[in-house]
Design a protein around this motif. Structure first.
Motif, mmCIF file in Angstrom:
data_model
loop_
_atom_site.group_PDB
_atom_site.id
_atom_site.type_symbol
_atom_site.label_atom_id
_atom_site.label_comp_id
_atom_site.label_asym_id
_atom_site.label_seq_id
_atom_site.Cartn_x
_atom_site.Cartn_y
_atom_site.Cartn_z
ATOM 1 N N TYR A 11 48.229 40.392 38.910
ATOM 2 C CA TYR A 11 48.182 41.137 40.170
ATOM 3 C C TYR A 11 47.742 42.581 39.918
ATOM 4 O O TYR A 11 46.819 43.085 40.550
ATOM 5 C CB TYR A 11 49.575 41.073 40.804
ATOM 6 C CG TYR A 11 49.802 41.939 42.003
ATOM 7 C CD1 TYR A 11 49.505 41.485 43.285
ATOM 8 C CD2 TYR A 11 50.343 43.220 41.876
ATOM 9 C CE1 TYR A 11 49.733 42.277 44.401
ATOM 10 C CE2 TYR A 11 50.572 44.018 42.982
ATOM 11 C CZ TYR A 11 50.268 43.536 44.240
ATOM 12 O OH TYR A 11 50.501 44.331 45.336
ATOM 13 N N TYR A 20 38.672 42.109 43.639
ATOM 14 C CA TYR A 20 39.378 41.649 44.826
ATOM 15 C C TYR A 20 39.237 40.153 45.059
ATOM 16 O O TYR A 20 40.077 39.558 45.745
ATOM 17 C CB TYR A 20 38.961 42.475 46.042
ATOM 18 C CG TYR A 20 39.389 43.912 45.850
ATOM 19 C CD1 TYR A 20 40.733 44.271 45.913
ATOM 20 C CD2 TYR A 20 38.471 44.895 45.517
ATOM 21 C CE1 TYR A 20 41.154 45.565 45.684
ATOM 22 C CE2 TYR A 20 38.881 46.206 45.288
ATOM 23 C CZ TYR A 20 40.217 46.526 45.374
ATOM 24 O OH TYR A 20 40.627 47.810 45.135
ATOM 25 N N ASP A 21 38.246 39.508 44.475
ATOM 26 C CA ASP A 21 38.172 38.048 44.535
ATOM 27 C C ASP A 21 39.317 37.447 43.723
ATOM 28 O O ASP A 21 39.994 36.522 44.174
ATOM 29 C CB ASP A 21 36.832 37.535 44.014
ATOM 30 C CG ASP A 21 35.674 37.868 44.948
ATOM 31 O OD1 ASP A 21 35.913 38.044 46.161
ATOM 32 O OD2 ASP A 21 34.530 37.962 44.452
ATOM 33 N N GLU A 24 42.619 38.168 45.525
ATOM 34 C CA GLU A 24 42.826 37.254 46.649
ATOM 35 C C GLU A 24 43.319 35.888 46.173
ATOM 36 O O GLU A 24 44.189 35.280 46.798
ATOM 37 C CB GLU A 24 41.521 37.103 47.427
ATOM 38 C CG GLU A 24 41.643 36.210 48.630
ATOM 39 C CD GLU A 24 40.368 36.149 49.441
ATOM 40 O OE1 GLU A 24 40.411 35.542 50.521
ATOM 41 O OE2 GLU A 24 39.333 36.702 49.015
ATOM 42 N N ARG A 43 47.183 37.264 53.576
ATOM 43 C CA ARG A 43 46.322 37.520 52.423
ATOM 44 C C ARG A 43 45.135 38.410 52.789
ATOM 45 O O ARG A 43 44.852 39.386 52.087
ATOM 46 C CB ARG A 43 45.836 36.188 51.840
ATOM 47 C CG ARG A 43 44.883 36.351 50.685
ATOM 48 C CD ARG A 43 44.569 35.062 49.965
ATOM 49 N NE ARG A 43 44.207 34.003 50.865
ATOM 50 C CZ ARG A 43 44.373 32.710 50.585
ATOM 51 N NH1 ARG A 43 44.894 32.326 49.442
ATOM 52 N NH2 ARG A 43 44.016 31.792 51.452
ATOM 53 N N GLU A 44 44.428 38.096 53.866
ATOM 54 C CA GLU A 44 43.249 38.888 54.232
ATOM 55 C C GLU A 44 43.630 40.333 54.527
ATOM 56 O O GLU A 44 42.910 41.259 54.143
ATOM 57 C CB GLU A 44 42.550 38.266 55.437
ATOM 58 C CG GLU A 44 41.851 36.966 55.110
ATOM 59 C CD GLU A 44 41.152 36.364 56.316
ATOM 60 O OE1 GLU A 44 40.901 37.079 57.303
ATOM 61 O OE2 GLU A 44 40.872 35.149 56.256
ATOM 62 N N VAL A 47 44.506 42.087 51.105
ATOM 63 C CA VAL A 47 43.293 42.352 50.324
ATOM 64 C C VAL A 47 42.521 43.506 50.957
ATOM 65 O O VAL A 47 42.080 44.428 50.265
ATOM 66 C CB VAL A 47 42.411 41.093 50.199
ATOM 67 C CG1 VAL A 47 41.060 41.434 49.569
ATOM 68 C CG2 VAL A 47 43.118 40.025 49.374
ATOM 69 N N ARG A 51 41.756 47.061 49.100
ATOM 70 C CA ARG A 51 40.348 47.373 48.865
ATOM 71 C C ARG A 51 39.898 48.606 49.656
ATOM 72 O O ARG A 51 39.184 49.453 49.113
ATOM 73 C CB ARG A 51 39.488 46.170 49.243
ATOM 74 C CG ARG A 51 38.004 46.358 48.968
ATOM 75 C CD ARG A 51 37.172 45.195 49.469
ATOM 76 N NE ARG A 51 37.458 44.950 50.878
ATOM 77 C CZ ARG A 51 37.788 43.762 51.372
ATOM 78 N NH1 ARG A 51 37.860 42.693 50.603
ATOM 79 N NH2 ARG A 51 38.037 43.623 52.660
ATOM 80 N N THR A 106 50.995 30.733 43.506
ATOM 81 C CA THR A 106 50.545 31.951 44.168
ATOM 82 C C THR A 106 51.737 32.861 44.428
ATOM 83 O O THR A 106 52.889 32.428 44.431
ATOM 84 C CB THR A 106 49.847 31.656 45.509
ATOM 85 O OG1 THR A 106 50.738 30.906 46.339
ATOM 86 C CG2 THR A 106 48.543 30.898 45.312
#
Length: 115
Positions: A11, A20-21, A24, A43-44, A47, A51, A106
């Protein structure tokens, strides 16, 4: 099965590298990150925050210790956030919770505590 302490370390590695890929991929779709200043859900959203919306993105995480009583359960990470020059910004403890879906582990929840 990936070790929970490896996921917690990954992490920070992903954030510090700006990957960031990879970041995620470590997060559950419904992750919740509870911070002293806000709670970030999804999650979105998390991220995007890391970012684009963090107050300072030119930082690094110095990990002091990782604590895990039961592999796969909660993991606590103690460390310091450092600025671009390496100066300490603040100390933190993050407590991670994990889940699995379709065989992939996860991060499902993070609770952050700061000085």
């Amino acid at each position: 099965m990936t070790d929970a302490t490896d996921l917690a370390r990954a992490y920070y590695d992903a954030i510090d590298a700006g990957d960031y890929d990879r970041f995620e991929a470590l997060l559950a779709p419904d992750i919740v990150h509870e911070r002293p200043d806000r709670t970030i859900e999804g999650r979105e959203t998390l991220v995007g925050f890391m970012r684009d919306d963090r107050p300072n993105t030119d930082t690094s995480h110095e990990i002091g210790a990782v604590y895990a009583d039961d592999p796969g359960a909660e993991v606590a990470v103690r460390g310091r956030l450092r600025d671009a020059d390496g100066a300490p910004m603040f100390a933190f403890v993050d407590v991670f919770e994990f889940g699995s879906g379709s065989g992939d582990e996860t991060i499902t929840r993070i609770r952050t505590y700061t000085q």
